[in-house]
Scaffold this motif. Structure first.
Motif, PDB file in Angstrom:
ATOM      1  N   ILE A  81      -4.994   2.483   8.184  1.00  0.00           N
ATOM      2  CA  ILE A  81      -4.696   1.223   7.039  1.00  0.00           C
ATOM      3  C   ILE A  81      -4.499  -0.083   8.217  1.00  0.00           C
ATOM      4  O   ILE A  81      -4.699  -0.885   8.465  1.00  0.00           O
ATOM      5  CB  ILE A  81      -3.992   1.398   5.959  1.00  0.00           C
ATOM      6  CG1 ILE A  81      -4.604   2.060   4.852  1.00  0.00           C
ATOM      7  CG2 ILE A  81      -3.895   0.067   5.006  1.00  0.00           C
ATOM      8  CD1 ILE A  81      -5.962   1.473   4.203  1.00  0.00           C
ATOM      9  N   PHE A 139       0.844  -1.399   0.369  1.00  0.00           N
ATOM     10  CA  PHE A 139      -0.058   0.189  -0.006  1.00  0.00           C
ATOM     11  C   PHE A 139       0.559   1.231  -0.066  1.00  0.00           C
ATOM     12  O   PHE A 139       1.511   1.307   0.569  1.00  0.00           O
ATOM     13  CB  PHE A 139      -0.773   0.389   1.393  1.00  0.00           C
ATOM     14  CG  PHE A 139      -1.594   1.212   1.380  1.00  0.00           C
ATOM     15  CD1 PHE A 139      -2.514   1.465   0.570  1.00  0.00           C
ATOM     16  CD2 PHE A 139      -0.975   2.135   2.515  1.00  0.00           C
ATOM     17  CE1 PHE A 139      -3.246   3.084   0.432  1.00  0.00           C
ATOM     18  CE2 PHE A 139      -2.228   3.188   2.572  1.00  0.00           C
ATOM     19  CZ  PHE A 139      -2.903   3.748   2.130  1.00  0.00           C
ATOM     20  N   ILE A 174      -1.695  -1.282  -3.903  1.00  0.00           N
ATOM     21  CA  ILE A 174      -2.964  -0.741  -4.206  1.00  0.00           C
ATOM     22  C   ILE A 174      -1.819   0.492  -3.623  1.00  0.00           C
ATOM     23  O   ILE A 174      -1.468   1.377  -2.737  1.00  0.00           O
ATOM     24  CB  ILE A 174      -3.690  -1.353  -2.943  1.00  0.00           C
ATOM     25  CG1 ILE A 174      -4.681  -2.134  -3.145  1.00  0.00           C
ATOM     26  CG2 ILE A 174      -4.831   0.248  -2.992  1.00  0.00           C
ATOM     27  CD1 ILE A 174      -4.953  -2.881  -2.155  1.00  0.00           C
ATOM     28  N   ASP A 175      -2.657   2.325  -4.585  1.00  0.00           N
ATOM     29  CA  ASP A 175      -1.974   3.109  -4.469  1.00  0.00           C
ATOM     30  C   ASP A 175      -3.030   4.014  -4.034  1.00  0.00           C
ATOM     31  O   ASP A 175      -4.359   4.599  -5.219  1.00  0.00           O
ATOM     32  CB  ASP A 175      -1.756   3.217  -5.811  1.00  0.00           C
ATOM     33  CG  ASP A 175      -0.320   5.027  -5.801  1.00  0.00           C
ATOM     34  OD1 ASP A 175      -1.568   6.119  -4.694  1.00  0.00           O
ATOM     35  OD2 ASP A 175       0.555   5.344  -6.266  1.00  0.00           O
ATOM     36  N   SER A 176      -3.431   4.835  -3.039  1.00  0.00           N
ATOM     37  CA  SER A 176      -4.107   5.249  -2.771  1.00  0.00           C
ATOM     38  C   SER A 176      -4.840   6.767  -3.617  1.00  0.00           C
ATOM     39  O   SER A 176      -5.762   7.142  -3.917  1.00  0.00           O
ATOM     40  CB  SER A 176      -4.644   6.139  -1.500  1.00  0.00           C
ATOM     41  OG  SER A 176      -3.892   7.118  -0.809  1.00  0.00           O
ATOM     42  N   ILE A 216       4.109  -1.530   3.251  1.00  0.00           N
ATOM     43  CA  ILE A 216       3.418   0.510   3.398  1.00  0.00           C
ATOM     44  C   ILE A 216       4.688   0.937   2.813  1.00  0.00           C
ATOM     45  O   ILE A 216       5.909   0.805   4.017  1.00  0.00           O
ATOM     46  CB  ILE A 216       2.617   0.831   4.290  1.00  0.00           C
ATOM     47  CG1 ILE A 216       1.245  -0.315   4.802  1.00  0.00           C
ATOM     48  CG2 ILE A 216       2.461   1.962   4.343  1.00  0.00           C
ATOM     49  CD1 ILE A 216       0.797   0.417   5.871  1.00  0.00           C
ATOM     50  N   VAL A 246      -7.861  -2.985   0.567  1.00  0.00           N
ATOM     51  CA  VAL A 246      -7.188  -3.022   1.442  1.00  0.00           C
ATOM     52  C   VAL A 246      -7.302  -4.944   2.198  1.00  0.00           C
ATOM     53  O   VAL A 246      -6.773  -5.968   1.890  1.00  0.00           O
ATOM     54  CB  VAL A 246      -5.897  -2.213   2.229  1.00  0.00           C
ATOM     55  CG1 VAL A 246      -5.248  -2.940   2.997  1.00  0.00           C
ATOM     56  CG2 VAL A 246      -4.772  -1.518   0.848  1.00  0.00           C
ATOM     57  N   TYR A 272      -9.131   2.829  -1.726  1.00  0.00           N
ATOM     58  CA  TYR A 272      -8.317   1.859  -1.617  1.00  0.00           C
ATOM     59  C   TYR A 272      -8.713   1.510   0.130  1.00  0.00           C
ATOM     60  O   TYR A 272      -8.237   0.107  -0.029  1.00  0.00           O
ATOM     61  CB  TYR A 272      -6.640   3.299  -0.673  1.00  0.00           C
ATOM     62  CG  TYR A 272      -7.130   4.166   0.125  1.00  0.00           C
ATOM     63  CD1 TYR A 272      -6.775   3.766   1.558  1.00  0.00           C
ATOM     64  CD2 TYR A 272      -7.854   5.238   0.084  1.00  0.00           C
ATOM     65  CE1 TYR A 272      -6.553   4.372   2.405  1.00  0.00           C
ATOM     66  CE2 TYR A 272      -7.690   6.073   0.946  1.00  0.00           C
ATOM     67  CZ  TYR A 272      -7.189   5.492   2.136  1.00  0.00           C
ATOM     68  OH  TYR A 272      -7.301   6.271   3.051  1.00  0.00           O
TER      69      TYR A 272
END
Ligand code: B12
Ligand code: SF4
Length: 503
Positions: free
Chosen positions: A80, A10, A42-44, A66, A54, A50
């Protein structure tokens, strides 16, 4: 033990519409992919949903990694981590990147963090993943920190690897279409060299990389950049190198190589002012022919006193005038960073800097400035004097959220004076044209109005007068007519950010 070979990464929002793929995560993905792991990033910035993503992806994964730097990225990180821990308390959460590298123990202390990785993560991450799968101890993995029975353990330092020995980055994992939708431009970062020989007192670079500059061979840079831009149809490559011009001959050979290869893309670099000043107008013209668009340089201050305090003795204002003239002549944008509020900068020194900026912009249309508020980053030389200069150092990971050069508040720059500097920075933004990476999305009318407000803005800056800032109000209204595309992820509206270089 967990037999899963799936790793979820992330990356919290970089608070910038200058969106592109996170190079750090692409770098640590390659060894994992080669070892048969499956990687999900996963790129916010491109995935507003997101959190749900996740939580969905971690269900059958081995761990969550992360990547973060100091500042607002911590906010989504904490969010997260907590959500994942609520789902499954013992699911391994690993933090890597600049912040955990510079403050390993404090980061690891957070009860939602299990492992931190210090410095380069390619080998460390793979080794951590292997140990987690085997259910084995982490003691023999260099360059990490972990918890055992609630106690923190930091393993020995992992030797820094030269760039040449690093595997290629897994660019194929990046969704360039999605980044382009946010940014309006299709671009990527590329690293051709690592580290910087200087040691400016506000900079964290030496703390992580030492001062051992090392670089990829010319042929590899040419081959990889041409391939990368063609494969992903990129119009711009932004060299993430901290100081691209350390080896001038190499820089010129890269330019020649790109011209010979018919490269067809634009590129930007970061370099110190003294090294840029070594370039002749002919050399700059060669770089321009190869696609060089911009040289981002961290001047940071025009006050000789503050320059000394910043340990920037290598910088000379006269040289900057000359090299700016040459850049503009050759058609390369000279782009400068400024830091306001450095300890020791008083009103007079700040004025010196603003006068210098105004003078350069007037004499050399096309030159541009991006400004920041001084932010004491852990690991920077000045940070070791934090107590002495009155900075209260945050005692937990969450405490670093507001360390952000766009709005950092300092004991000597707060309240009215802070607001005044921020207003002045807003005027500097509209007083002269600048060329952000993100494509200008405003219509002709809005652009014309912004141009009109540039004249009173210059008058104000010349006279140091910022009361009743109606031009800023007009600009804000114009912006709200066509809002920026990224949702408001961290309470501050997103704008084209500064170049991240040397500041
Ligand atoms: C490109 C860049 C940006 C881009 C990022 C775009 C993007 N989508 O990624 C943009 C322009 C948005 C940007 C903005 C800013 N940046 Co910036 N940026 C950089 C730069 C030049 C390169 C980063 C990079 O990609 N490096 C190449 C990759 C391969 O290296 P890496 O990211 O370090 O990753 C390695 C390790 O850290 C580790 N790792 C990283 N993540 C993870 C995750 C896990 C799980 C693991 C195990 C390991 C790991 O493994 C990787 C491979 O070895 C660095 C300087 C530098 N030399 O790194 C500054 C740098 C990261 N930026 C910095 C700063 C200060 C900023 C700004 C505050 C600047 C500003 N004035 O506004 C903003 C902050 C925005 C925000 N986050 O809120 C500082 C951070 C200092 C700190 N203490 O955290 C740096 C270090 C510059 C410096 N020397 O001071 N930046
Ligand atoms: S600020 Fe720029 S020039 Fe100074 S040490 Fe850091 S990377 Fe090098």
């Amino acid at each position: 033990m967990n037999p899963s070979r799936k790793i979820v990464f992330f990356i919290p929002s970089f608070s910038s519409i200058e969106a592109t793929a996170p190079l750090g995560l692409l770098a640590i993905s390659t060894p994992l992919l080669r070892a048969g792991y499956e990687v999900r990033i996963i790129d916010s910035t491109i995935a507003p949903d997101y959190k749900r993503l996740v939580l969905e992806e971690v269900k059958d994964a081995l761990c969550l990694g992360i990547s973060l730097i100091t500042g607002p990225m911590i906010s989504e990180t904490v969010d997260i981590c907590r959500a994942v821990k609520r789902w499954k308390r013992d699911f391994p959460v690993i933090l890597g990147g600049w912040h955990p590298s510079l403050l390993p123990s404090q980061t690891l202390e957070a009860d939602y963090v299990d492992i931190i990785v210090r410095g380069q993560g390619e080998d460390s991450m793979l080794e951590v993943a292997e140990r987690l799968r085997e259910g084995a101890a982490l003691d023999d993995v260099q360059g990490i920190g972990f918890k055992r029975d609630r106690e923190l353990h930091l393993t020995g330092e992992r030797a820094l690897q030269p760039l040449e020995l690093m595997p290629p980055k897994a660019y194929h994992l990046a969704d360039f279409d999605a980044y382009e939708r946010i940014c309006g431009r299709r671009w990527a970062m590329y690293t051709s060299s690592l580290a910087c020989p200087f040691n400016c007192s506000y900079c964290t670079n030496a703390g992580v990389y030492g001062r051992k500059w090392n670089a990829l061979p010319v042929e590899q840079v040419v081959e990889e950049t041409v391939d990368l831009t063609r494969r992903y149809r990129l119009e711009l490559l932004w060299m993430a190198d901290d100081n691209f011009l350390v080896d001038l001959e190499r820089a010129l050979k890269i330019a020649e190589g790109l011209i010979l290869a018919g490269s067809g893309f634009q590129w930007s670099i970061q370099a110190t002012t003294n090294l840029t000043a070594r370039l002749t107008v002919e050399e700059l013209a060669l770089l321009k022919r190869s696609g060089l668009r911009q040289i981002c340089q961290g001047i940071e201050t025009a006050s000789p006193k503050v320059m000394r305090l910043m340990n920037k003795g290598f910088q000379d204002l006269g040289d900057i005038y000359q090299s700016t003239e040459r850049c503009v002549k050759a058609g390369v944008i000279p782009s400068f960073n400024i830091i306001f509020g450095y300890p020791g900068e008083g009103v007079a020194e700040r004025r010196e800097t603003v006068n210098f900026m105004m003078d350069v912009c007037r004499r050399f249309p096309g030159a541009e400035f991006w400004t920041n508020i001084f932010t004491p980053y852990p690991g920077s030389p000045i940070f070791y004097r934090a107590k002495e200069i009155g900075i209260e150092v945050p005692s937990s990971l969450e405490g670093w959220v507001d360390y952000f050069p766009r709005y950092t508040v300092l004991p000597w720059l707060k309240g009215r004076e802070h607001r005044r500097v921020q207003t002045m920075r807003d005027y500097l933004r509209i007083a002269f044209d600048r060329a952000p990476i993100a494509n200008e999305k405003r219509d002709r009318f809005s652009r014309a109005m912004t141009r009109l407000t540039a004249y009173p803005a210059r008058w104000r800056l010349d006279h140091d007068f910022y009361a009743l800032p109606f031009e800023l109000w007009v600009n804000r209204k114009l912006k709200s007519i066509r809002p920026l595309p990224k949702p408001n992820v961290d309470a501050k509206p997103l704008e084209p950010a500064t170049s991240p270089s040397c500041s």
